[in-house]
Motif scaffolding. Structure first.
Motif, mmCIF file in Angstrom:
data_model
loop_
_atom_site.group_PDB
_atom_site.id
_atom_site.type_symbol
_atom_site.label_atom_id
_atom_site.label_comp_id
_atom_site.label_asym_id
_atom_site.label_seq_id
_atom_site.Cartn_x
_atom_site.Cartn_y
_atom_site.Cartn_z
ATOM 1 N N LEU A 84 2.824 -3.177 1.268
ATOM 2 C CA LEU A 84 1.312 -3.304 0.683
ATOM 3 C C LEU A 84 1.362 -4.363 -0.723
ATOM 4 O O LEU A 84 2.032 -4.461 -1.255
ATOM 5 C CB LEU A 84 0.796 -1.969 0.107
ATOM 6 C CG LEU A 84 0.771 -0.886 1.089
ATOM 7 C CD1 LEU A 84 0.561 0.514 0.197
ATOM 8 C CD2 LEU A 84 -0.370 -1.212 2.084
ATOM 9 N N TYR A 107 -2.565 -1.789 -2.738
ATOM 10 C CA TYR A 107 -2.064 -0.477 -3.150
ATOM 11 C C TYR A 107 -3.123 0.324 -4.018
ATOM 12 O O TYR A 107 -3.262 1.503 -3.973
ATOM 13 C CB TYR A 107 -0.651 -0.739 -3.780
ATOM 14 C CG TYR A 107 0.023 0.662 -4.844
ATOM 15 C CD1 TYR A 107 0.399 1.695 -4.180
ATOM 16 C CD2 TYR A 107 0.005 0.171 -5.969
ATOM 17 C CE1 TYR A 107 0.976 2.503 -4.951
ATOM 18 C CE2 TYR A 107 0.367 1.449 -6.871
ATOM 19 C CZ TYR A 107 0.993 2.415 -6.151
ATOM 20 O OH TYR A 107 1.451 3.610 -7.008
ATOM 21 N N ARG A 121 -4.967 3.740 -3.623
ATOM 22 C CA ARG A 121 -4.853 4.959 -4.475
ATOM 23 C C ARG A 121 -6.338 5.296 -5.348
ATOM 24 O O ARG A 121 -6.132 6.427 -6.150
ATOM 25 C CB ARG A 121 -3.771 4.397 -5.693
ATOM 26 C CG ARG A 121 -2.516 4.941 -5.643
ATOM 27 C CD ARG A 121 -1.606 4.514 -6.823
ATOM 28 N NE ARG A 121 -1.989 5.435 -7.832
ATOM 29 C CZ ARG A 121 -1.557 4.861 -9.108
ATOM 30 N NH1 ARG A 121 -0.644 4.066 -9.355
ATOM 31 N NH2 ARG A 121 -2.056 5.911 -10.231
ATOM 32 N N CYS A 177 -2.114 0.149 -12.122
ATOM 33 C CA CYS A 177 -0.909 -0.118 -11.350
ATOM 34 C C CYS A 177 -0.156 -1.136 -12.275
ATOM 35 O O CYS A 177 1.290 -0.675 -12.292
ATOM 36 C CB CYS A 177 -1.184 -0.917 -10.056
ATOM 37 S SG CYS A 177 -2.172 0.125 -8.740
ATOM 38 N N TYR A 220 9.174 -1.442 -6.115
ATOM 39 C CA TYR A 220 8.248 -2.719 -5.848
ATOM 40 C C TYR A 220 9.056 -4.046 -5.769
ATOM 41 O O TYR A 220 10.214 -3.892 -6.028
ATOM 42 C CB TYR A 220 7.120 -2.713 -6.800
ATOM 43 C CG TYR A 220 7.474 -3.058 -8.330
ATOM 44 C CD1 TYR A 220 7.830 -4.348 -8.574
ATOM 45 C CD2 TYR A 220 7.797 -2.107 -9.159
ATOM 46 C CE1 TYR A 220 8.246 -4.698 -9.780
ATOM 47 C CE2 TYR A 220 8.119 -2.107 -10.370
ATOM 48 C CZ TYR A 220 8.560 -3.586 -10.739
ATOM 49 O OH TYR A 220 8.833 -3.887 -12.189
ATOM 50 N N TYR A 265 4.640 -3.342 -2.493
ATOM 51 C CA TYR A 265 5.159 -2.188 -2.355
ATOM 52 C C TYR A 265 5.451 -1.715 -0.934
ATOM 53 O O TYR A 265 4.639 -2.124 -0.245
ATOM 54 C CB TYR A 265 4.106 -0.935 -3.072
ATOM 55 C CG TYR A 265 3.574 -1.218 -4.267
ATOM 56 C CD1 TYR A 265 4.402 -0.697 -5.333
ATOM 57 C CD2 TYR A 265 2.532 -1.943 -4.705
ATOM 58 C CE1 TYR A 265 4.066 -0.616 -6.684
ATOM 59 C CE2 TYR A 265 2.156 -2.172 -6.040
ATOM 60 C CZ TYR A 265 3.048 -1.403 -6.958
ATOM 61 O OH TYR A 265 2.756 -1.775 -8.255
ATOM 62 N N VAL A 280 6.493 4.014 -1.422
ATOM 63 C CA VAL A 280 5.291 4.645 -1.630
ATOM 64 C C VAL A 280 5.076 6.064 -1.115
ATOM 65 O O VAL A 280 5.018 6.980 -2.117
ATOM 66 C CB VAL A 280 3.942 3.858 -1.542
ATOM 67 C CG1 VAL A 280 2.814 4.734 -2.018
ATOM 68 C CG2 VAL A 280 3.904 2.271 -2.083
#
Length: 87
Positions: free
Chosen positions: A21, A26, A30, A37, A49, A58, A63
């Motif tokens: 991602l 990401y 989220r 982030c 990462y 990621y 994750v």
């Protein structure tokens, strides 16, 4: 001809990064900002990462593993009881 070359490069990159991602994706999944982030990474509170150039990626499975490690159960004693003790 040039469009075909760039199209092949884009397709190759998408295959290369399958399972990853981007930082933007990401953050969106989220439900947080990109800055959140970035801050989490700086505080070492983010999943593993990869940095390629200036882009952060990621690995999806990493994750998911990170999320499982952060899982909390609800069977803990509330902090207020733990401090004072139950009477």
């Amino acid at each position: 001809m040039q469009d075909q070359i760039f199209g092949n490069i884009a397709e190759s990159n998408s295959q290369l990064l399958a399972g990853y991602l981007s930082e933007e994706e990401y953050a969106k999944q989220r439900g947080v900002t990109l800055r959140t982030c970035q801050r989490d990474r700086a505080l070492r509170q983010a999943p593993p990462y990869v940095v390629i150039g200036r882009q952060v990626y990621y690995r999806l499975e990493a994750v998911r593993e990170w999320l499982v490690k952060r899982e909390q159960s609800n069977d803990r004693t509330p902090k207020s009881f733990a401090k004072r003790g139950m009477r």
